[in-house]
Design a protein around this motif. Structure first.
Motif, PDB file in Angstrom:
ATOM      1  N   UNK A  35      53.737 -12.719  18.532  1.00  0.00           N
ATOM      2  CA  UNK A  35      53.743 -13.488  17.003  1.00  0.00           C
ATOM      3  C   UNK A  35      52.637 -12.972  16.406  1.00  0.00           C
ATOM      4  N   UNK A  36      53.043 -13.421  14.914  1.00  0.00           N
ATOM      5  CA  UNK A  36      52.143 -12.878  13.964  1.00  0.00           C
ATOM      6  C   UNK A  36      51.453 -14.045  12.653  1.00  0.00           C
ATOM      7  N   UNK A  59      55.121 -14.779  11.373  1.00  0.00           N
ATOM      8  CA  UNK A  59      55.892 -15.981  12.241  1.00  0.00           C
ATOM      9  C   UNK A  59      54.583 -16.470  11.618  1.00  0.00           C
ATOM     10  N   UNK A  60      53.788 -17.378  10.824  1.00  0.00           N
ATOM     11  CA  UNK A  60      53.173 -18.280  10.169  1.00  0.00           C
ATOM     12  C   UNK A  60      52.264 -17.343   9.313  1.00  0.00           C
ATOM     13  N   UNK A  80      61.713 -14.352   9.898  1.00  0.00           N
ATOM     14  CA  UNK A  80      60.943 -14.298  11.236  1.00  0.00           C
ATOM     15  C   UNK A  80      60.471 -15.822  10.588  1.00  0.00           C
ATOM     16  N   UNK A  81      59.677 -16.307   9.894  1.00  0.00           N
ATOM     17  CA  UNK A  81      58.818 -17.202   9.996  1.00  0.00           C
ATOM     18  C   UNK A  81      59.216 -18.438   9.747  1.00  0.00           C
ATOM     19  N   UNK A  82      58.124 -19.448  11.143  1.00  0.00           N
ATOM     20  CA  UNK A  82      58.388 -20.231  11.610  1.00  0.00           C
ATOM     21  C   UNK A  82      57.398 -21.441  11.050  1.00  0.00           C
ATOM     22  N   UNK A 104      62.714 -21.134   9.907  1.00  0.00           N
ATOM     23  CA  UNK A 104      61.663 -22.098  10.136  1.00  0.00           C
ATOM     24  C   UNK A 104      61.534 -24.048  10.529  1.00  0.00           C
ATOM     25  N   UNK A 105      60.332 -24.127  11.055  1.00  0.00           N
ATOM     26  CA  UNK A 105      60.599 -24.875  11.672  1.00  0.00           C
ATOM     27  C   UNK A 105      59.281 -26.413  10.682  1.00  0.00           C
TER      28      UNK A 105
END
Length: 288
Positions: A35-36, A59-60, A80-82, A104-105
Motif C-alpha cells: 500500500x502507498x 491507495x491513500x 487504486x485509491x481507497x 474508493x471506500x
C-alpha cells in the motif's frame, strides 16, 4: 536570517511534494498487497503537482487543508485509491472522472464550497464512508442510490431542505448526519433505513417526527436538538435501544433539548427516558 528560514521552509515543502515523499509500506502478506500513502496536508497547495497523478499505485491520498479550487480529470487515473481526503479546501465541484475510482471506500470532501456532486460518484460502488458536510449542497443526484455499501453519510451544515431521495435506497447506512440544514420534516420513507444506528437532524426546522421512524429499531442515538417539535409519536417507545435522555453531543440516547414540546412532555423528560416511554406507551393504549 528571516529570508534564510523562509527559503529553508520552501525547500522543505518542495521536498514533500516530490514522488520520493510517498511513504511505502508492506503488509505481512508480501509485496503484492503493498500500500502507498501520500499526504500533502497544510502546505498551502493551490494546484496538485502533476506528478501526483502519475503515482498510479497510490491507495491513500490526503490533500486536506490546502487552497485547492479545482481538481483535474487526471484524478481518475488513480484507480487504486481507497481513501481520498479533500476536506478543508475551496472546491466548488468534483470532476466526473472521480467515477473511475472503483476501489474508493472513504471520501472526505467536507469543508469546501461544493454546490453539486457528480452523478458519476455512483460508480464508486465500494464506497462505505462519504463526508460532504460544510458545503453548499441543496441536493444529491438520484444516481447515488447505487451506493449499496455506503454505511456512513455526513451531509451536515449544507442547504438541504429535504433528505435526498437517494438516501432511502442506501440500505446499509448505519450513520446519517443531516444536522444544520433546512429540513422541515423527515420523510416517511426513513423506515427503509433499518440498519440506521445514529441519526442526527439537530438545528433544523422540523415540526414533527414521522411515526415510521419508530420502526427503525436499530437506532441508538437520535439527535433532534434545536428544532420546532411540539409532539412525539406515540410509538417512540419502540426505539428501545435509546437508553437515556442524552445531554453530551457524543452520548448515545435521545437528544431532544431546545424544542417547544407541549405539556406534559417536558415533565416526562425531566423524569427520564423510562418515564417518557411509559407515558407514550400508555397513551398508545398498550398498558403494561
Amino acid at each position: 536570517m528571516g529570508s534564510k528560514q523562509s527559503k529553508d521552509k520552501r525547500t522543505k515543502e518542495q521536498k514533500q511534494l516530490t514522488p520520493e515523499a510517498v511513504q511505502v509500506t508492506h503488509s505481512n502478506q508480501g509485496p503484492r498487497t503493498r500500500s502507498r500513502h501520500l499526504s500533502l496536508v497544510l502546505l498551502g497547495v493551490v494546484e496538485v503537482p502533476p506528478h501526483v497523478w502519475e503515482l498510479l499505485e497510490l491507495q491513500r491520498l490526503n490533500l486536506s487543508q490546502n487552497c485547492l479550487s479545482t481538481l483535474p480529470p487526471a484524478l481518475g487515473q488513480l484507480e487504486h485509491i481507497v481513501v481520498l481526503n479533500l476536506s478543508g479546501n475551496r472546491l466548488t465541484c468534483l470532476p466526473k472522472e472521480i467515477g473511475r475510482l472503483r476501489n474508493l471506500k472513504i471520501l472526505f470532501a467536507n469543508m469546501n464550497a461544493l454546490t453539486a456532486v457528480p452523478e458519476e460518484l455512483s460508480l464508486c460502488g465500494k464506497l462505505e464512508v462519504l463526508s460532504l458536510s460544510h458545503n453548499l449542497l441543496e441536493e444529491l443526484p438520484v444516481s447515488l442510490n447505487d451506493l449499496a455499501f455506503l454505511r456512513k453519510l455526513n451531509l451536515g451544515s449544507n442547504r438541504i431542505a429535504h433528505i435526498p431521495l437517494c438516501v432511502f435506497s442506501m440500505k446499509c447506512l448505519d450513520f446519517l448526519h443531516v444536522g444544520s440544514n433546512r429540513l422541515e420534516n423527515i420523510a416517511e420513507t426513513i423506515q427503509y433505513l433499518q440498519n440506521l444506528q445514529i441519526l442526527i437532524v439537530e438545528y433544523n426546522n422540523i415540526h414533527a417526527l414521522p411515526k415510521t421512524l419508530c420502526s427503525v429499531t436499530a437506532l441508538e442515538l437520535l439527535n433532534v436538538d434545536h428544532n420546532c417539535i411540539q409532539a412525539l409519536p406515540d410509538d417512540l417507545y419502540k426505539l428501545s435501544r435509546l437508553r437515556k435522555i442524552a445531554m453530551h453531543p457524543m452520548d448515545t440516547g435521545l437528544h431532544i433539548i431546545h424544542n417547544p414540546l407541549a405539556r406534559p412532555l417536558p415533565q416526562m423528560l425531566d423524569a427520564g427516558l423510562d418515564a417518557l416511554f411509559r407515558y407514550l406507551k400508555d397513551k398508545d393504549g398498550n398498558i403494561y
